[in-house]
Write a protein that holds these residues in place. Sequence first.
Motif, PDB file in Angstrom:
ATOM      1  N   UNK A 190       0.836  -1.208   0.000  1.00 56.62           N
ATOM      2  CA  UNK A 190       0.000   0.000   0.000  1.00 56.62           C
ATOM      3  C   UNK A 190       0.867   1.253   0.000  1.00 56.62           C
ATOM      4  N   UNK A 191       1.976   1.202   0.724  1.00 53.70           N
ATOM      5  CA  UNK A 191       2.888   2.353   0.744  1.00 53.70           C
ATOM      6  C   UNK A 191       3.652   2.469  -0.580  1.00 53.70           C
ATOM      7  N   UNK A 192       4.092   1.353  -1.121  1.00 55.75           N
ATOM      8  CA  UNK A 192       4.813   1.407  -2.398  1.00 55.75           C
ATOM      9  C   UNK A 192       3.935   1.987  -3.508  1.00 55.75           C
ATOM     10  N   UNK A 193       2.674   1.634  -3.492  1.00 58.71           N
ATOM     11  CA  UNK A 193       1.754   2.121  -4.517  1.00 58.71           C
ATOM     12  C   UNK A 193       1.320   3.563  -4.276  1.00 58.71           C
ATOM     13  N   UNK A 194       1.648   4.103  -3.112  1.00 60.19           N
ATOM     14  CA  UNK A 194       1.249   5.462  -2.790  1.00 60.19           C
ATOM     15  C   UNK A 194      -0.202   5.578  -2.361  1.00 60.19           C
ATOM     16  N   UNK A 195      -0.818   4.435  -2.029  1.00 57.26           N
ATOM     17  CA  UNK A 195      -2.203   4.449  -1.570  1.00 57.26           C
ATOM     18  C   UNK A 195      -2.282   5.067  -0.175  1.00 57.26           C
ATOM     19  N   UNK A 196      -1.239   4.874   0.602  1.00 52.08           N
ATOM     20  CA  UNK A 196      -1.144   5.509   1.914  1.00 52.08           C
ATOM     21  C   UNK A 196       0.296   5.933   2.158  1.00 52.08           C
ATOM     22  N   UNK A 197       0.446   6.970   2.964  1.00 50.37           N
ATOM     23  CA  UNK A 197       1.779   7.399   3.379  1.00 50.37           C
ATOM     24  C   UNK A 197       1.992   7.149   4.868  1.00 50.37           C
ATOM     25  N   UNK A 198       1.002   6.530   5.503  1.00 51.65           N
ATOM     26  CA  UNK A 198       1.104   6.260   6.927  1.00 51.65           C
ATOM     27  C   UNK A 198       2.076   5.112   7.189  1.00 51.65           C
ATOM     28  N   UNK A 199       2.548   5.023   8.447  1.00 50.57           N
ATOM     29  CA  UNK A 199       3.567   4.023   8.782  1.00 50.57           C
ATOM     30  C   UNK A 199       3.076   2.951   9.746  1.00 50.57           C
ATOM     31  N   UNK A 200       2.139   3.268  10.601  1.00 51.60           N
ATOM     32  CA  UNK A 200       1.694   2.294  11.601  1.00 51.60           C
ATOM     33  C   UNK A 200       0.445   1.565  11.101  1.00 51.60           C
ATOM     34  N   UNK A 201       0.294   0.283  11.462  1.00 51.27           N
ATOM     35  CA  UNK A 201      -0.881  -0.469  11.006  1.00 51.27           C
ATOM     36  C   UNK A 201      -2.205   0.214  11.326  1.00 51.27           C
ATOM     37  N   UNK A 202      -2.329   0.784  12.510  1.00 50.02           N
ATOM     38  CA  UNK A 202      -3.589   1.421  12.906  1.00 50.02           C
ATOM     39  C   UNK A 202      -3.923   2.598  11.996  1.00 50.02           C
ATOM     40  N   UNK A 203      -2.920   3.430  11.705  1.00 50.87           N
ATOM     41  CA  UNK A 203      -3.158   4.588  10.838  1.00 50.87           C
ATOM     42  C   UNK A 203      -3.349   4.163   9.390  1.00 50.87           C
ATOM     43  N   UNK A 204      -2.620   3.140   8.965  1.00 48.65           N
ATOM     44  CA  UNK A 204      -2.798   2.630   7.604  1.00 48.65           C
ATOM     45  C   UNK A 204      -4.205   2.093   7.430  1.00 48.65           C
ATOM     46  N   UNK A 205      -4.686   1.323   8.412  1.00 52.68           N
ATOM     47  CA  UNK A 205      -6.039   0.785   8.319  1.00 52.68           C
ATOM     48  C   UNK A 205      -7.065   1.910   8.220  1.00 52.68           C
ATOM     49  N   UNK A 206      -6.916   2.919   9.037  1.00 50.73           N
ATOM     50  CA  UNK A 206      -7.851   4.046   9.009  1.00 50.73           C
ATOM     51  C   UNK A 206      -7.845   4.720   7.640  1.00 50.73           C
ATOM     52  N   UNK A 207      -6.652   4.869   7.071  1.00 51.91           N
ATOM     53  CA  UNK A 207      -6.501   5.472   5.748  1.00 51.91           C
ATOM     54  C   UNK A 207      -7.182   4.611   4.685  1.00 51.91           C
ATOM     55  N   UNK A 208      -6.928   3.300   4.728  1.00 51.25           N
ATOM     56  CA  UNK A 208      -7.492   2.393   3.725  1.00 51.25           C
ATOM     57  C   UNK A 208      -9.014   2.341   3.815  1.00 51.25           C
ATOM     58  N   UNK A 209      -9.547   2.390   5.012  1.00 51.96           N
ATOM     59  CA  UNK A 209     -10.998   2.318   5.174  1.00 51.96           C
ATOM     60  C   UNK A 209     -11.696   3.531   4.569  1.00 51.96           C
ATOM     61  N   UNK A 210     -10.958   4.616   4.384  1.00 52.79           N
ATOM     62  CA  UNK A 210     -11.542   5.816   3.789  1.00 52.79           C
ATOM     63  C   UNK A 210     -11.564   5.752   2.269  1.00 52.79           C
ATOM     64  N   UNK A 211     -10.661   4.961   1.663  1.00 51.75           N
ATOM     65  CA  UNK A 211     -10.552   4.996   0.202  1.00 51.75           C
ATOM     66  C   UNK A 211     -10.812   3.655  -0.493  1.00 51.75           C
ATOM     67  N   UNK A 212     -10.753   2.555   0.255  1.00 46.75           N
ATOM     68  CA  UNK A 212     -11.065   1.244  -0.321  1.00 46.75           C
ATOM     69  C   UNK A 212     -12.561   0.991  -0.136  1.00 46.75           C
ATOM     70  N   UNK A 213     -13.276   0.591  -1.207  1.00 42.82           N
ATOM     71  CA  UNK A 213     -14.706   0.300  -1.056  1.00 42.82           C
ATOM     72  C   UNK A 213     -14.934  -0.748   0.030  1.00 42.82           C
ATOM     73  N   UNK A 214     -15.950  -0.542   0.855  1.00 39.24           N
ATOM     74  CA  UNK A 214     -16.177  -1.432   1.990  1.00 39.24           C
ATOM     75  C   UNK A 214     -16.363  -2.888   1.562  1.00 39.24           C
TER      76      UNK A 214
END
Length: 228
Positions: free
Chosen positions: A152-176
Motif C-alpha cells: 500500500x505504501x509502495x503504490x502510494x495508496x497511503x503514506x502512513x507508517x503504523x498499522x492502525x493509521x494505515x487501516x484508518x486510511x485504507x478504510x476511507x478509500x477502499x470500497x467497503x
Amino acid sequence: MGTPRDTREDQVEAVLERLYDAYPDSTISLNFSNRLELLIAVMLSAQCTDERVNKETADLFEKYDTVEDYANADEDELSEDLNSITYHNSKADYIVTSAQMMLDKYGGEVPDTMDDLTELKGVGRKTANVVLQHGHDIVEGVVVDTHVQRISRRLGITEEHTPKKIERDLMEIVPEDDWQQYTHLFISHGRATCTARNPDCSDCVLEDLCPSSKLDSDVDLASGEAWG
C-alpha cells in the motif's frame, strides 16, 4: 502533501481490478475448522509464516480440541508443543490466558466483537479483524499485515507508517465491499511478486500504476532512500 483522495480512490479501483484478475482464488491460507482453531492459528501467525503455523497446528489441533483443553493446559508443555513457532513461550501464555478468559467471561465461546476480542491476551486489532471476518462473517476493518503495509505504501495508496493509521486510511478509500479481499489480494501479490527485498517489477501487473517501480525509479522500495 499527500496524493488527493480522488486520485487514490481511482488508483485503488484499478489496482483491485488487476489483482482480482491475477489472483481469483485468493483467500486466507491458515488451516482451521472452527472459530477456536482460527483464533489460535492467527495468534500463532504473528511474526511467523502461515506455512509454519499450518505445519504446527496439524498436530496441535489433534491434541487440544476445546477451550477447556487450552485453559487447563500446562503452559510449559504447550510451549514445547509450539517450539517451532516464533515466540512460542509468550504465545503459549497468551493462548492459556485467553482460553481461561473465554471460559470465565464469554461462556467458552470466541467473542464476536472487536472490543471483546482485543481484551484477550495477545490479541490486537489485526488478529481480531481476521477472526471477525473469517470466524463470524463480520467485516468492520482492513487487516493490515506486513504485505498490506508494504505494498500500500509502495503504490502510494497511503503514506502512513503504523498499522492502525494505515487501516484508518485504507478504510476511507477502499470500497467497503473490498475490505476483506483487499488483504488477501495484497498478501498473494506480496508473496508472488512484490516481495520485501527483491520485488519483481518487470513481471508485476501493477508496474505502470506503481510510483515505486524499479523500472523507472532509483528509490529504494523498502526504505524510501536512494539506492547506494
